[in-house]
Design an enzyme around this catalytic site. Sequence first.
Site, PDB file in Angstrom:
ATOM      1  N   CYS A 177      -0.537  -5.190  -8.487  1.00 22.24           N
ATOM      2  CA  CYS A 177      -0.078  -6.262  -9.375  1.00 22.24           C
ATOM      3  C   CYS A 177       0.959  -7.139  -8.683  1.00 22.24           C
ATOM      4  CB  CYS A 177       0.560  -5.687 -10.633  1.00 22.24           C
ATOM      5  SG  CYS A 177      -0.544  -4.636 -11.548  1.00 22.24           S
ATOM      6  N   ARG A 228      -2.726  -9.652  -3.102  1.00 23.96           N
ATOM      7  CA  ARG A 228      -2.355  -8.269  -3.403  1.00 23.96           C
ATOM      8  C   ARG A 228      -3.489  -7.529  -4.108  1.00 23.96           C
ATOM      9  NH1 ARG A 228       3.326  -7.842  -3.288  1.00 23.96           N
ATOM     10  NH2 ARG A 228       3.356  -6.133  -4.762  1.00 23.96           N
ATOM     11  N   TRP A 255      -3.837  -5.568 -11.556  1.00 21.84           N
ATOM     12  CA  TRP A 255      -4.828  -4.699 -10.922  1.00 21.84           C
ATOM     13  C   TRP A 255      -4.851  -3.461 -11.817  1.00 21.84           C
ATOM     14  CZ3 TRP A 255      -5.513   0.039  -8.401  1.00 21.84           C
ATOM     15  CH2 TRP A 255      -6.596   0.111  -7.513  1.00 21.84           C
ATOM     16  N   ASN A 294       5.074  -4.640 -12.624  1.00 23.86           N
ATOM     17  CA  ASN A 294       4.306  -4.113 -11.496  1.00 23.86           C
ATOM     18  C   ASN A 294       4.782  -2.691 -11.264  1.00 23.86           C
ATOM     19  OD1 ASN A 294       3.033  -3.566  -9.062  1.00 23.86           O
ATOM     20  ND2 ASN A 294       4.520  -4.718  -7.837  1.00 23.86           N
ATOM     21  N   GLY A 295       3.868  -1.735 -11.371  1.00 24.62           N
ATOM     22  CA  GLY A 295       4.251  -0.338 -11.149  1.00 24.62           C
ATOM     23  C   GLY A 295       3.545   0.556 -12.148  1.00 24.62           C
ATOM     24  N   GLU A 323     -11.898   1.533  13.355  1.00 27.23           N
ATOM     25  CA  GLU A 323     -11.343   0.302  12.775  1.00 27.23           C
ATOM     26  C   GLU A 323     -12.447  -0.745  12.605  1.00 27.23           C
ATOM     27  OE1 GLU A 323      -8.919  -0.657  11.180  1.00 27.23           O
ATOM     28  OE2 GLU A 323      -8.695  -2.800  11.492  1.00 27.23           O
ATOM     29  N   LYS A 365     -13.466  -2.444   8.985  1.00 27.12           N
ATOM     30  CA  LYS A 365     -13.464  -3.899   8.744  1.00 27.12           C
ATOM     31  C   LYS A 365     -14.782  -4.317   8.105  1.00 27.12           C
ATOM     32  CE  LYS A 365     -10.194  -4.879   8.873  1.00 27.12           C
ATOM     33  NZ  LYS A 365      -9.287  -3.861   9.129  1.00 27.12           N
ATOM     34  N   GLU A 407     -15.163  -2.955   4.453  1.00 30.32           N
ATOM     35  CA  GLU A 407     -14.256  -3.570   3.476  1.00 30.32           C
ATOM     36  C   GLU A 407     -14.731  -4.925   2.999  1.00 30.32           C
ATOM     37  OE1 GLU A 407      -9.663  -2.826   4.056  1.00 30.32           O
ATOM     38  OE2 GLU A 407     -10.567  -3.409   5.944  1.00 30.32           O
ATOM     39  N   HIS A 448     -25.395  16.140  17.808  1.00 32.15           N
ATOM     40  CA  HIS A 448     -25.118  17.372  17.054  1.00 32.15           C
ATOM     41  C   HIS A 448     -25.385  17.194  15.564  1.00 32.15           C
ATOM     42  CE1 HIS A 448     -23.528  19.481  20.518  1.00 32.15           C
ATOM     43  NE2 HIS A 448     -22.932  18.352  20.848  1.00 32.15           N
ATOM     44  N   LYS A 464      -4.243  -5.398  -1.463  1.00 29.67           N
ATOM     45  CA  LYS A 464      -3.592  -5.529  -0.161  1.00 29.67           C
ATOM     46  C   LYS A 464      -2.526  -4.466   0.021  1.00 29.67           C
ATOM     47  CE  LYS A 464      -2.563  -7.527   3.714  1.00 29.67           C
ATOM     48  NZ  LYS A 464      -3.493  -7.244   4.815  1.00 29.67           N
TER      49      LYS A 464
HETATM   50  O1  M6R Z   1       0.331  -1.983   4.311  1.00 29.25           O
HETATM   51  P1  M6R Z   1      -0.169  -0.775   5.045  1.00 29.25           P
HETATM   52  O2  M6R Z   1      -0.264  -1.015   6.538  1.00 29.25           O
HETATM   53  O3  M6R Z   1       0.615   0.456   4.736  1.00 29.25           O
HETATM   54  O4  M6R Z   1      -1.639  -0.555   4.506  1.00 29.25           O
HETATM   55  C1  M6R Z   1      -2.375   0.559   4.885  1.00 29.25           C
HETATM   56  C2  M6R Z   1      -3.806   0.435   4.448  1.00 29.25           C
HETATM   57  O5  M6R Z   1      -3.880   0.320   3.050  1.00 29.25           O
HETATM   58  C3  M6R Z   1      -4.489  -0.783   5.073  1.00 29.25           C
HETATM   59  O6  M6R Z   1      -4.466  -0.734   6.463  1.00 29.25           O
HETATM   60  C4  M6R Z   1      -5.954  -0.863   4.594  1.00 29.25           C
HETATM   61  O7  M6R Z   1      -6.702   0.179   5.135  1.00 29.25           O
HETATM   62  C5  M6R Z   1      -6.518  -2.224   4.926  1.00 29.25           C
HETATM   63  N1  M6R Z   1      -7.281  -2.702   3.817  1.00 29.25           N
HETATM   64  C6  M6R Z   1      -7.373  -2.234   6.132  1.00 29.25           C
HETATM   65  O8  M6R Z   1      -7.942  -3.477   6.384  1.00 29.25           O
END
Ligand code: M6R
Length: 599
Positions: free
Chosen positions: A2, A27, A74, A98-99, A472, A476, A479, A495, A594
């Site tokens: 949020c 966010r 959110w 927010n929280g 990674e 990407k 996501e 394996h 985010k």
């Molecule tokens: O803000 P942070 O670096 O702590 O976030 C960690 C993960 O939530 C963040 O890297 C997430 O995996 C991303 N969506 C990757 O693109």
Amino acid sequence: MCGIIGYIGNKNVTGVLIQGLKSLEYRGYDSSGIAIRNSKDLKIVKSVGKIVNLEEKVKNINGIYNVGIGHTRWATHGEVNEINCHPHNVNNVTLVHNGIIENFRELKRELEIIGYKFKSNTDSEVIAALIDSYNGDKYDALVYAQMKMRGSYALVIMFSDEKDCLYAMKKDSPLVVGIGKNENLVGSDVSIILPYTKKYIDIDDGEIVKITKNNVSVYNENGLISKNIQIANWSLDDAQKCGYEHFMLKEINDQKQLCIKLYDKFVSENNYSNEIPDISKYDNVDIVACGSAFFAASIGKYLIDNYICDGSIHVNVDVSSEYRYKKHFYNDKSLVIVLSQSGETADTLACLRMANSLNVDTLAIVNVPSSSIAKEAKMVMPMLAGPEIAVATTKGYFAQVLDLSLIVQKLAYVKGLISKNQKDELIRTFKRLNDIIDDLFNIDYSKIASKLFLKEHIYFIGRGLDYIVGLEASLKLKEISYIHSDVYQAGELKHGPIALINKNTPVFSIITNDEVMEKSLSNAIEAQSRGAKLYLLVTEEINVDNLKIEELICVPAVSDFYQSLINIIPFQFIAYEVAKMKGCDVDKPKNLAKSVTVE
Ligand code: M6R
């Protein structure tokens, strides 16, 4: 997750709130709303879906309003609908939150007994009722709510009978107050204040803020306190697309400039500067993070394992949500490193707090300077990536890997494990890094993307650092394009996972380590023999002339300390192009936020 905003001043508040909410979109949210007020009335407008829907609705508002609050939600408590959407109003109190309030059910029952009726399923409406239920001064009502609530909150509150001010308070959720001229703002991060001012105050847990057009007063249990006014070092441009089609594309491109910024910060007189933490006194290092930051941590571990080869350090990496529930035996030579772009990731913050409470030294590699992690860690190494708006991290991950690489380089040098010549060479490469990567920004990745965007499964294989880059790369792609992909250590393919390879299954083989090049190539060919279409990412030095390859990406060969930074760039572009071709919302992928502020 949020995002919240509040504004009081001379401007038409609706426009300010909508603009602010747009800058909080990154966010992650599923609905949004605003409450605005003037001397006559209070209006609350809410909408499900994108902020443009809310924007459309507020067009019908007539009259002048100069005070208001806004929210991007959110969903956590209750489904996505307008009733659960903020702001919530209970009698005299209207607020955004927010929280998560952990004991909201218990509080709700108590409030129901004294006659409150609730419209929504949220914990936030309960806070509004709780504040409203207090019979007395407003400030005391907020202190009362602070005492009763368990959990996390950043709140901006309007009282209907006090027209010219806003109140705000926080615990474990971020909150900043922007100090303008004849106007003040409050919200989740500095991006909301940048169009109006660069001056801001960072609010700490337990503090209560009263904000009028010309004044900001901050209180804690000792009464009125004086707070430092900080200057945001992020510009408005940093938080805008600047002509790029998406934030993600801009942020991938920002990486070139980031190399220069980090070089200027961390190299001084051709040596590692004091800004790079010296961790040579520790013999037991845990590196903890989530998501991409965890992959960056894994690269850090690889570099320590391979370059601090005198056995003087034992390094362990873990994802934060696991680490926090394990048993740890620290001593005075233990160090816990946490990595976080946002500095607010709930599990990583919890690990940091646990380590702090056990009195072990902590170091945060963090991007957002005003974040909880930056504030609470004993040592901080900044990432200097500037605001990262796209949900999928690119430059944030890049900065995390580079920061860790520099820590390990310095460590190896301090311990005499690399010579002065080697150190000089590493620093020279660092200085040229933006040039070295430049060509990778001029490749047309859409050709590769066009072969992938209709696929359902894609595999990545690699060994050592190349395997971690694959993790990674795969994240990407998942996501933002929603294509399923898996990653295997190349040697593990036979394996089991090789059973998944069918005719035309795309397999990306990452081969940038000479030492295991032949073996990795054999693994790629094994997949190809089962029908896989082979996509190779190799260094220019590797000869693949006799192979039948679908697509080949050649990257410059550099030291291990930088190789994984180079290797990830093509995959960032490929994920971006694939997502675009599929028509996905690149910057705001579904279901993701985010900054993951819930556990
Ligand atoms: O803000 P942070 O670096 O702590 O976030 C960690 C993960 O939530 C963040 O890297 C997430 O995996 C991303 N969506 C990757 O693109």
